[in-house]
Design an enzyme around this catalytic site. Structure first.
Site, PDB file in Angstrom:
ATOM      1  N   ASP A   3       0.819  -1.321   0.115  1.00 22.82           N
ATOM      2  CA  ASP A   3      -0.170  -0.012   0.007  1.00 22.82           C
ATOM      3  C   ASP A   3       0.823   1.291   0.019  1.00 22.82           C
ATOM      4  O   ASP A   3       2.018   1.355   0.255  1.00 22.82           O
ATOM      5  CB  ASP A   3      -0.929   0.076   1.213  1.00 22.82           C
ATOM      6  CG  ASP A   3      -0.223  -0.349   2.589  1.00 22.82           C
ATOM      7  OD1 ASP A   3       1.009  -0.228   2.487  1.00 22.82           O
ATOM      8  OD2 ASP A   3      -1.080  -0.579   3.548  1.00 22.82           O
ATOM      9  N   ASP A  59      -7.577  -1.853  14.439  1.00 22.49           N
ATOM     10  CA  ASP A  59      -9.050  -2.187  14.133  1.00 22.49           C
ATOM     11  C   ASP A  59      -9.203  -3.537  13.297  1.00 22.49           C
ATOM     12  O   ASP A  59     -10.385  -3.702  12.657  1.00 22.49           O
ATOM     13  CB  ASP A  59      -9.758  -0.873  13.343  1.00 22.49           C
ATOM     14  CG  ASP A  59      -9.122  -0.538  11.962  1.00 22.49           C
ATOM     15  OD1 ASP A  59      -8.039  -1.300  11.615  1.00 22.49           O
ATOM     16  OD2 ASP A  59      -9.502   0.280  11.424  1.00 22.49           O
ATOM     17  N   HIS A 102      -7.564  -4.134  10.471  1.00 22.57           N
ATOM     18  CA  HIS A 102      -7.192  -3.845   9.121  1.00 22.57           C
ATOM     19  C   HIS A 102      -5.918  -4.661   8.487  1.00 22.57           C
ATOM     20  O   HIS A 102      -5.071  -4.655   9.394  1.00 22.57           O
ATOM     21  CB  HIS A 102      -7.258  -2.469   8.576  1.00 22.57           C
ATOM     22  CG  HIS A 102      -5.938  -1.663   8.867  1.00 22.57           C
ATOM     23  ND1 HIS A 102      -6.039  -0.705   9.972  1.00 22.57           N
ATOM     24  CD2 HIS A 102      -4.941  -1.644   8.565  1.00 22.57           C
ATOM     25  CE1 HIS A 102      -5.032  -0.195   9.759  1.00 22.57           C
ATOM     26  NE2 HIS A 102      -3.968  -0.717   9.187  1.00 22.57           N
ATOM     27  N   GLU A 111      -9.667  -1.293   5.322  1.00 23.47           N
ATOM     28  CA  GLU A 111     -10.331  -1.120   6.686  1.00 23.47           C
ATOM     29  C   GLU A 111     -11.661  -1.917   6.888  1.00 23.47           C
ATOM     30  O   GLU A 111     -12.144  -2.688   5.718  1.00 23.47           O
ATOM     31  CB  GLU A 111     -10.728   0.601   6.583  1.00 23.47           C
ATOM     32  CG  GLU A 111      -9.599   1.396   6.655  1.00 23.47           C
ATOM     33  CD  GLU A 111      -8.851   1.704   7.899  1.00 23.47           C
ATOM     34  OE1 GLU A 111      -8.971   0.694   8.840  1.00 23.47           O
ATOM     35  OE2 GLU A 111      -8.392   2.648   8.188  1.00 23.47           O
TER      36      GLU A 111
HETATM   37  C1  GLP Z   1      -0.550   0.905   8.648  1.00 19.65           C
HETATM   38  C2  GLP Z   1      -0.023  -0.249   7.487  1.00 19.65           C
HETATM   39  C3  GLP Z   1      -0.409  -1.799   7.648  1.00 19.65           C
HETATM   40  C4  GLP Z   1       0.130  -2.046   8.998  1.00 19.65           C
HETATM   41  C5  GLP Z   1      -0.354  -1.218  10.158  1.00 19.65           C
HETATM   42  C6  GLP Z   1      -0.040  -1.597  11.612  1.00 19.65           C
HETATM   43  O1  GLP Z   1      -1.890   0.853   8.729  1.00 19.65           O
HETATM   44  N1  GLP Z   1      -0.807   0.332   6.170  1.00 19.65           N
HETATM   45  O2  GLP Z   1       0.299  -2.506   6.673  1.00 19.65           O
HETATM   46  O3  GLP Z   1      -0.089  -3.364   9.287  1.00 19.65           O
HETATM   47  O4  GLP Z   1      -0.412   0.125   9.869  1.00 19.65           O
HETATM   48  O5  GLP Z   1       1.442  -0.576  11.610  1.00 19.65           O
HETATM   49  P1  GLP Z   1       2.161  -1.106  13.010  1.00 19.65           P
HETATM   50  O6  GLP Z   1       2.970  -2.302  12.610  1.00 19.65           O
HETATM   51  O7  GLP Z   1       3.060   0.274  12.925  1.00 19.65           O
HETATM   52  O8  GLP Z   1       1.528  -1.240  14.359  1.00 19.65           O
END
Ligand code: GLP
Length: 247
Positions: A68, A136, A138, A143
């Site tokens: 992404d 949440d 995702h 989402e």
């Molecule tokens: C973002 C990314 C996800 C990731 C999420 C959690 O939303 N698009 O790919 O899994 O953050 O991030 P973190 O690993 O920093 O908690």
């Protein structure tokens, strides 16, 4: 099918996740790697870099696809996922720039960018996909409510996700600044992610405990996008005790 590993520290989680990744990298002629951003996979990437430097494992023949990218910031913005991946992994490996794919989030025609990215991705079969999980539930930027059959698409980020990510967008006093956090992202869809042959999911910390429960034990529902992984044949889940505390 979930293969769940719970460890005391983030370092152990990262080391064991790296074993799965490195087995694919070393045991596949031209590995196709699906990569993720966020803080969760940083330790895994550090292990890959260490192995590359110490053991000379080559990344010349790998092809990578990221999940992404934010939409309303330029590619070279310090918080773009393109920048994140170069700073946390690619700059330290011998991976040719032309083999790296990160969705382009700053284009005039984002709908076309989604189609183009999905078309390129669909030419390959991802050997292993790295994932984190949002608080949440995702995955990538899919989402809650995203259809399970979604392909690469535009996503409006939820307030909760923007708040979670505000720690990376600081104002002049060093405080999280919600106004700077992008509102839209381009993301691989849930069906795109499910095509990967193997998945490595990394989640640590108490704020992930509910999402981890929903993914592993909750009903399979679009309200918890990660619950789609219940249908995947080979998911390696690496958790610390906090993330596993509701199981
Ligand atoms: C973002 C990314 C996800 C990731 C999420 C959690 O939303 N698009 O790919 O899994 O953050 O991030 P973190 O690993 O920093 O908690």
């Amino acid at each position: 099918m979930f293969n769940i590993t719970v460890r005391d520290t983030y370092e152990e989680v990262s080391r064991e996740a790296a074993e799965i990744m490195l087995n694919v990298v070393k045991g596949t002629e031209k590995p196709i790697l699906g990569l993720a951003t966020g803080s969760s996979p940083v330790g895994l990437y550090q292990e890959m870099i260490r192995d590359h430097k110490e053991n000379g494992t080559s990344y010349k023949d790998i092809i990578t696809f990221n999940l992404d990218e934010y939409c309303d910031i330029p590619k070279d913005h310090e918080q773009s996922y393109w920048t994140f991946m170069h700073e946390n992994l690619f700059n330290e490996l011998d991976c040719p720039e032309e083999n790296i794919h990160v969705p382009a989030g700053n284009l005039e025609d984002e709908e076309q960018a989604c189609v183009d990215y999905e078309t390129e991705l669909a030419k390959y079969s991802v050997d292993v996909q790295v994932l984190g999980i949002g608080s949440d539930g995702h995955i990538a930027f899919n989402e809650p409510g995203t259809p399970f059959d979604s392909l690469t698409h535009l996503m409006e980020l939820t307030e909760q996700t923007r708040r979670d990510n505000a720690r990376f967008f600081l104002d002049e006093n060093g405080d999280p600044d919600m106004d700077q956090v992008p509102k839209f992202a381009i993301t691989q869809g849930l069906a795109s992610i499910m095509r990967a042959k193997k998945i490595i999911m990394i989640a640590t910390g108490l704020n992930k405990a509910d999402a981890v429960y929903g993914m592993l034990k909750g009903p399979k529902t679009e309200d918890c996008p990660a619950s789609i992984l219940q249908d995947h044949p080979e998911v390696y889940v690496f958790l610390d005790n906090d993330a596993a505390s509701k199981l």
